[in-house]
Design a protein around this motif. Structure first.
Motif, PDB file in Angstrom:
ATOM      1  N   ASN A   1       9.171  -7.826  -4.877  1.00  0.00           N
ATOM      2  CA  ASN A   1       8.778  -9.499  -4.801  1.00  0.00           C
ATOM      3  C   ASN A   1       7.419  -9.311  -4.154  1.00  0.00           C
ATOM      4  O   ASN A   1       7.481  -9.315  -3.181  1.00  0.00           O
ATOM      5  CB  ASN A   1      10.009 -10.345  -4.192  1.00  0.00           C
ATOM      6  N   GLY A   2       6.567 -10.341  -4.554  1.00  0.00           N
ATOM      7  CA  GLY A   2       5.338 -10.538  -4.313  1.00  0.00           C
ATOM      8  C   GLY A   2       4.607  -9.928  -4.158  1.00  0.00           C
ATOM      9  O   GLY A   2       3.156 -10.120  -3.493  1.00  0.00           O
ATOM     10  N   VAL A   3       4.272  -8.360  -4.036  1.00  0.00           N
ATOM     11  CA  VAL A   3       3.489  -7.398  -4.186  1.00  0.00           C
ATOM     12  C   VAL A   3       2.847  -6.599  -5.217  1.00  0.00           C
ATOM     13  O   VAL A   3       3.655  -6.683  -6.371  1.00  0.00           O
ATOM     14  CB  VAL A   3       4.130  -6.090  -3.510  1.00  0.00           C
ATOM     15  N   ASP A   4       2.036  -6.857  -5.509  1.00  0.00           N
ATOM     16  CA  ASP A   4       1.005  -5.999  -6.348  1.00  0.00           C
ATOM     17  C   ASP A   4       0.091  -5.360  -6.109  1.00  0.00           C
ATOM     18  O   ASP A   4      -1.059  -5.263  -5.423  1.00  0.00           O
ATOM     19  CB  ASP A   4       0.127  -6.926  -7.189  1.00  0.00           C
ATOM     20  N   VAL A   5       0.066  -3.820  -7.082  1.00  0.00           N
ATOM     21  CA  VAL A   5      -0.531  -2.496  -6.748  1.00  0.00           C
ATOM     22  C   VAL A   5      -0.943  -1.976  -7.638  1.00  0.00           C
ATOM     23  O   VAL A   5      -0.888  -1.838  -8.674  1.00  0.00           O
ATOM     24  CB  VAL A   5      -0.085  -1.614  -6.178  1.00  0.00           C
ATOM     25  N   ARG A   6      -2.934  -2.245  -7.363  1.00  0.00           N
ATOM     26  CA  ARG A   6      -4.072  -2.254  -9.057  1.00  0.00           C
ATOM     27  C   ARG A   6      -4.466  -0.861  -8.695  1.00  0.00           C
ATOM     28  O   ARG A   6      -5.116  -1.072  -9.053  1.00  0.00           O
ATOM     29  CB  ARG A   6      -4.267  -3.497  -9.256  1.00  0.00           C
ATOM     30  N   GLY A   7      -4.092  -0.276  -7.883  1.00  0.00           N
ATOM     31  CA  GLY A   7      -5.044   0.814  -7.407  1.00  0.00           C
ATOM     32  C   GLY A   7      -4.244   2.193  -8.531  1.00  0.00           C
ATOM     33  O   GLY A   7      -3.115   1.663  -9.449  1.00  0.00           O
TER      34      GLY A   7
END
Ligand SMILES: CC(=O)SCCNC(=O)CCNC(=O)[C@H](O)C(C)(C)COP(=O)(O)OP(=O)(O)OC[C@H]1O[C@@H](n2cnc3c(N)ncnc32)[C@H](O)[C@@H]1OP(=O)(O)O
Ligand SMILES: O=CC(=O)O
Ligand SMILES: [Mg+2]
Length: 564
Positions: A20-26
């Protein structure tokens, strides 16, 4: 500027399993997914949430201190912490596995280089996410994969062109230290609660999470993992690291003081905080290191508004300048008084393959530099290249014999009297047109390499990385800002915007000639030139070269986030 990778038929629809609350955009990669596990990301996000306000405050304090220096104040010892400097205390005892650190090799977290460095014969290998790494998502995540394989002992690399398989020379490998990024660098591909994570917490958190158990069992003899901590300016920053370590030890169920770190003293404000930094980290410390290149950069940055303290040409700012020698002497005295290693720094010379005479001259400069360090009392030093290990090892071993370090034998009581004036003394030397031209050629070529994924390069037979390139940038900026007269070569030319524009044009032509039309056309020289030029001519000095350049290499992938 953030680049967004478009959807295409080749875009993978896989994505990372995030808490929750973490977003990986790589970019998604099956190998990276083994590092970016939900549990590891949970640990990183907990570190981020617990420490982000402390980090923001510490960075704000840096700005406040710089405002004071810009208003004419000088850095100095803090009267409020006199009792720490004068008190009798020592750091935790040195872990036996790393008592002998006489030669340490450094290098980026590239797969082949990690194997070569661990096999090099050096006592320690510092795997670098900082000065020598271009901070692309690919390099950072690939670096984590490489380090995990290295700690597991399974790392291999197949060089197709040479039909050569690289693998570790068990059990004779160097002890591994890891240098995460400095506090100032964000990781734009990992968002926690909508904000980019702090780069060093990502580097530290992922590496620690995946490797602490294996490392302690197989490499640290019950201690570790080991770290190098870069670019700090104040003991309050060391306090944050100490709390991060305690938090990590608790998470992993380790005893306090398992993790150990050497702090680079590589900013001018930090030289006045060495006791305080060691004190904050006293249960986790394993010494200090003279990060001489960033230190020179920091001298210019700290005194950016002091035209009476301009440096001479970069090549003249060596360790024998009074202010540099005083810094090294005081560091040795401080470390040995507190029972920990005083590490030397990096000579920039590297082997020169195609010219034997020049090569011998370069090796001789390295020998001289290392002899000065070991005589002064340093316990070990850095090498940039495997070809320098035997030369440096010989110098240190001739002097120290089989004794693992000089902590007890070279107390350097004489250096207790090093004063603020010694540490700030104006360097001597001259400024020349060639100095301006070389700064420009080096700065642009380094940035061009960095933008294409290479963070350390050989240029004009010297090792160049982010720290050395910073000197070129800030020196040009300062000379322009104050319209310095370059009189060291008898030309007496005043540095102006017009002159600089001409120099940039001419040096770009020279670079094109040196690297060849093809490489110039396909490289990022023009983009690098634009960034370097803007930074050198900006009315206000940019804090870091790589902060601006980083914006040019961030590539967000849409599958990481529906909000893009
Ligand atoms: C200011 C500071 O922060 S200093 C610390 C950060 N900077 C660094 O760590 C710089 C590390 N050094 C390097 O990156 C490189 O040595 C450079 C860029 C300076 C020179 O690189 P190159 O010109 O490619 O070196 P060269 O071609 O001579 O390399 C020969 C071999 O040594 C290896 N090698 C060179 N430097 C290193 C290193 N530091 N660690 C491990 N292996 C290395 C190469 O991989 C190559 O291996 P191979 O023969 O198996 O292919
Ligand atoms: O990190 C080392 C330096 O010299 O800068
Ligand atoms: Mg540095």
């Amino acid at each position: 500027m953030t680049n967004v990778a478009p959807y295409s038929r080749t875009t993978s629809l896989n994505c990372y399993d995030v808490p929750n609350g973490v977003d990986v955009r790589g970019r998604y990669d099956d190998e990276f997914a083994k590092i970016l596990t939900k549990d590891a990301l949970q640990f990183v996000s907990e570190l981020q949430r617990e420490f982000r306000s402390h980090i923001k405050y510490a960075l704000e304090c840096r700005k406040e201190a710089q405002r004071k220096y810009n208003a004419g104040c000088l850095p100095g010892f803090d009267p409020a912490t006199r009792c720490i400097r004068e008190g009798e205390w020592v750091c935790a005892s040195v872990p036996p596995a790393v008592a002998d650190r006489r030669v340490e090799i450094t290098g980026p977290v590239e797969r082949k280089m990690i194997i070569n460095a661990l096999n090099s014969g050096a006592k320690v290998f510092m795997a670098d996410f900082e000065d020598s790494l271009s901070l692309t998502w690919e390099k950072l995540m690939r670096g984590q994969v490489n380090l995990k394989d290295a700690v597991d002992g399974t790392i291999t690399f197949y060089d197709q062109a040479r039909n050569r398989l690289y693998k570790l020379n068990h059990p004779h490998t160097a002890k591994l230290f890891v240098r995460p990024r400095g506090w100032h660098l964000p990781e734009a591909h990992i968002l926690v609660d909508g904000e980019p994570a702090t780069g060093c917490l990502v580097d530290f958190g992922l590496y620690f999470y995946h490797n602490h158990a294996t490392f302690r069992r197989t490499r640290g003899a019950g201690y570790g993992p080991f770290f190098y901590l870069p670019k700090m300016e104040h003991a309050r920053e060391a306090r944050i690291w100490n709390s991060v370590f305690e938090r990590a030890e608790t998470m992993a169920g380790l005893g306090s003081g398992s993790i150990r770190a050497t702090v680079l003293i590589e900013t001018l404000p930090a030289v006045f905080q060495m006791d305080e930094i060691l004190y904050e980290l006293r249960d986790h410390s394993i010494g200090l290191n003279c990060g001489r290149w960033d230190y020179i950069f920091s001298y210019v940055k700290t005194f950016q508004a002091h035209p009476d303290r301009l440096l001479p040409d970069r090549v003249q700012v060596g360790m024998t300048q009074h202010f540099m020698r005083s810094y090294s002497d005081l560091l040795i005295h401080t470390c040995h008084r507190r029972g920990v290693h005083a590490m030397g720094g990096m000579a920039a010379q590297i082997p020169i393959r195609d010219d034997q005479v020049a090569n011998e001259a370069a090796l001789e400069l390295v020998r001289k530099d290392k002899l000065r360090e070991v005589r002064a009392g340093h316990d070990g030093t850095w090498a940039a290249h495997p070809g320098l290990i035997s030369v440096i090892m010989e110098v240190f071993t001739n002097y120290m014999g089989a004794t693992p370090n000089q902590i007890e034998t070279m107390k350097r009581e004489d250096a207790a009297i090093v004063t603020e004036e010694d540490l700030l003394q104006r360097p001597s030397g001259v400024r020349t047109m060639e100095g301006l031209r070389l700064n420009t050629r080096v700065g642009i070529q380094y940035l061009a390499a960095w933008l294409t994924g290479t963070g350390s390069v050989p240029l004009y037979n010297l090792m160049e990385d982010a720290a050395t390139a910073e000197i070129s940038r800030v020196q040009n900026w300062q000379w322009l800002k104050y319209g310095v007269v370059l009189d060291g070569d008898g030309l007496g030319v005043k540095v102006s915007l017009d002159l600089f524009a001409r120099v940039v044009e001419e040096e770009m032509a020279k670079i094109e000639k040196e690297v060849g039309e093809e490489k110039f056309k396909h490289g990022k020289y023009k983009e690098a030139c634009k960034i370097f030029n803007r930074q050198c001519t900006a009315p206000t000095l940019d804090e870091f070269l790589t902060l601006d350049a980083y914006n040019h290499i961030v590539i967000h992938h849409p599958n990481g986030s529906p909000r893009l």
